[in-house]
Design a protein around this motif. Sequence first.
Motif, mmCIF file in Angstrom:
data_model
loop_
_atom_site.group_PDB
_atom_site.id
_atom_site.type_symbol
_atom_site.label_atom_id
_atom_site.label_comp_id
_atom_site.label_asym_id
_atom_site.label_seq_id
_atom_site.Cartn_x
_atom_site.Cartn_y
_atom_site.Cartn_z
ATOM 1 N N GLY A 209 -25.629 -0.495 -2.111
ATOM 2 C CA GLY A 209 -26.436 -0.544 -3.318
ATOM 3 C C GLY A 209 -25.577 -0.694 -4.559
ATOM 4 O O GLY A 209 -24.349 -0.568 -4.513
ATOM 5 N N ASP A 210 -26.235 -0.945 -5.687
ATOM 6 C CA ASP A 210 -25.520 -1.203 -6.944
ATOM 7 C C ASP A 210 -24.751 0.017 -7.453
ATOM 8 O O ASP A 210 -23.634 -0.104 -7.956
ATOM 9 C CB ASP A 210 -26.498 -1.698 -8.015
ATOM 10 N N GLY A 236 -27.296 -5.007 -2.883
ATOM 11 C CA GLY A 236 -28.725 -5.052 -3.188
ATOM 12 C C GLY A 236 -28.910 -4.381 -4.542
ATOM 13 O O GLY A 236 -28.829 -3.163 -4.641
ATOM 14 N N ASP A 238 -30.954 -3.091 -7.369
ATOM 15 C CA ASP A 238 -32.274 -2.689 -7.862
ATOM 16 C C ASP A 238 -32.138 -1.852 -9.128
ATOM 17 O O ASP A 238 -33.021 -1.067 -9.476
ATOM 18 C CB ASP A 238 -33.074 -1.964 -6.770
ATOM 19 N N GLY A 240 -30.379 0.733 -10.066
ATOM 20 C CA GLY A 240 -30.216 2.191 -10.047
ATOM 21 C C GLY A 240 -30.322 2.703 -8.630
ATOM 22 O O GLY A 240 -30.240 1.938 -7.668
ATOM 23 N N GLY A 241 -30.501 4.002 -8.464
ATOM 24 C CA GLY A 241 -30.549 4.599 -7.129
ATOM 25 C C GLY A 241 -31.977 4.787 -6.646
ATOM 26 O O GLY A 241 -32.588 5.825 -6.883
ATOM 27 N N THR A 242 -32.506 3.806 -5.931
ATOM 28 C CA THR A 242 -33.905 3.914 -5.502
ATOM 29 C C THR A 242 -34.072 4.760 -4.245
ATOM 30 O O THR A 242 -35.185 5.050 -3.848
ATOM 31 C CB THR A 242 -34.525 2.524 -5.261
HETATM 32 MG MG LIG Z 1 -29.641 0.710 -6.149
#
Ligand SMILES: [Mg+2]
Length: 310
Positions: A209-210, A236, A238, A240-242
């Motif tokens: 993740g980002d 991936g 999105d 922030g932390g989804t």
């Molecule tokens: Mg993320």
Amino acid sequence: MAAYRELLQAEDFGGRVERVIVFGHPSLSREVPALIQRDDVETIVVAPTGAEWYNPGHRVRTFARTARVGASASSEAETRDGRAWLGSWVMSSRRVLDAATEDADVPFGAHGMTRAEFAALRAPVTRSMLVDAVWRASWPHDRLVLGASRLIREADRRVPGKKISVHSNRGLAGIDGTIATATGIALASQAFQHGSEPRSTGTTRLLLGDLALLHDAGSMLLVPGEARARLQVIVGNDGGGTIFDGLEVAASAPDDLISRVLYTPQGVDLSAIAAAYGWEYDRAATRSELERALTAPPLGPSLLEVPLTR
Ligand SMILES: [Mg+2]
Ligand SMILES: Cc1ncc(C[n+]2csc(CCOP(=O)(O)OP(=O)(O)O)c2C)c(N)n1
């Protein structure tokens, strides 16, 4: 059994489990520790050292350093029952997955594509599509590293078994050092043995993740004179932390606080980070762009950004 979480929750499946044998440290889903803590379930944990002993709720009574599979069944009827039991899990797992597959994920043939199939190629990338595509692109001579993200959960619940090397950091599933881990795995696979052939060809892919990428951006530093990793980092993004959107607190706390404290939004220009460190950069917003980028990754370190919606 990809859809094991749903099946463990079902009375006809999880409800009928009597014994659990654990290898490794299951930490991705809550259904496994919940199963082990049930009164009517006996658990055996197999681990080579005591430090590895997994014991949710301190309910495990039997620990073993090794396990040997003995004669599987004492009668034909038992063999038949065992096969039927396994078969029902396999079939039901398949059905749960099919029902959960998003429309844009419909498989497409190489010839005679329908309009729906063309539309699917142009559709924005979803998490399930991303995970499926990375899994499909990985072959036995490749390596895949998964970061702590909603994406590893997605992979855990949908990809079938495949004979490929998959790595992930253990401990508390930290997001720190994920790029460094993948770089080490890539370089080790490229290492020359007896000064002749590299141990492996193929690509090491890291799916993360980002926030995990930003946390470890320093590991993108390319040191002069050091070997370059054949590493494709797929992020991936999105914003922030989804992964935290699924926590219980998200259902009761105000959205703006959840966003600030757990989602921790970011709008960093990832192509600029790649440029700053001298990495190749590509972006895949649709399924066809994704397939192309995964099929022919650059030979050196590269960053593939895949925008995802929250
Ligand atoms: Mg993320
Ligand atoms: C060192 C460290 N800090 C914090 C955490 C808690 N944590 C787990 S996943 C995550 C962020 C996930 O965000 P991202 O990498 O963007 O993945 P996403 O779930 O959005 O796909 C954080 C902060 C952690 N695991 N390790």
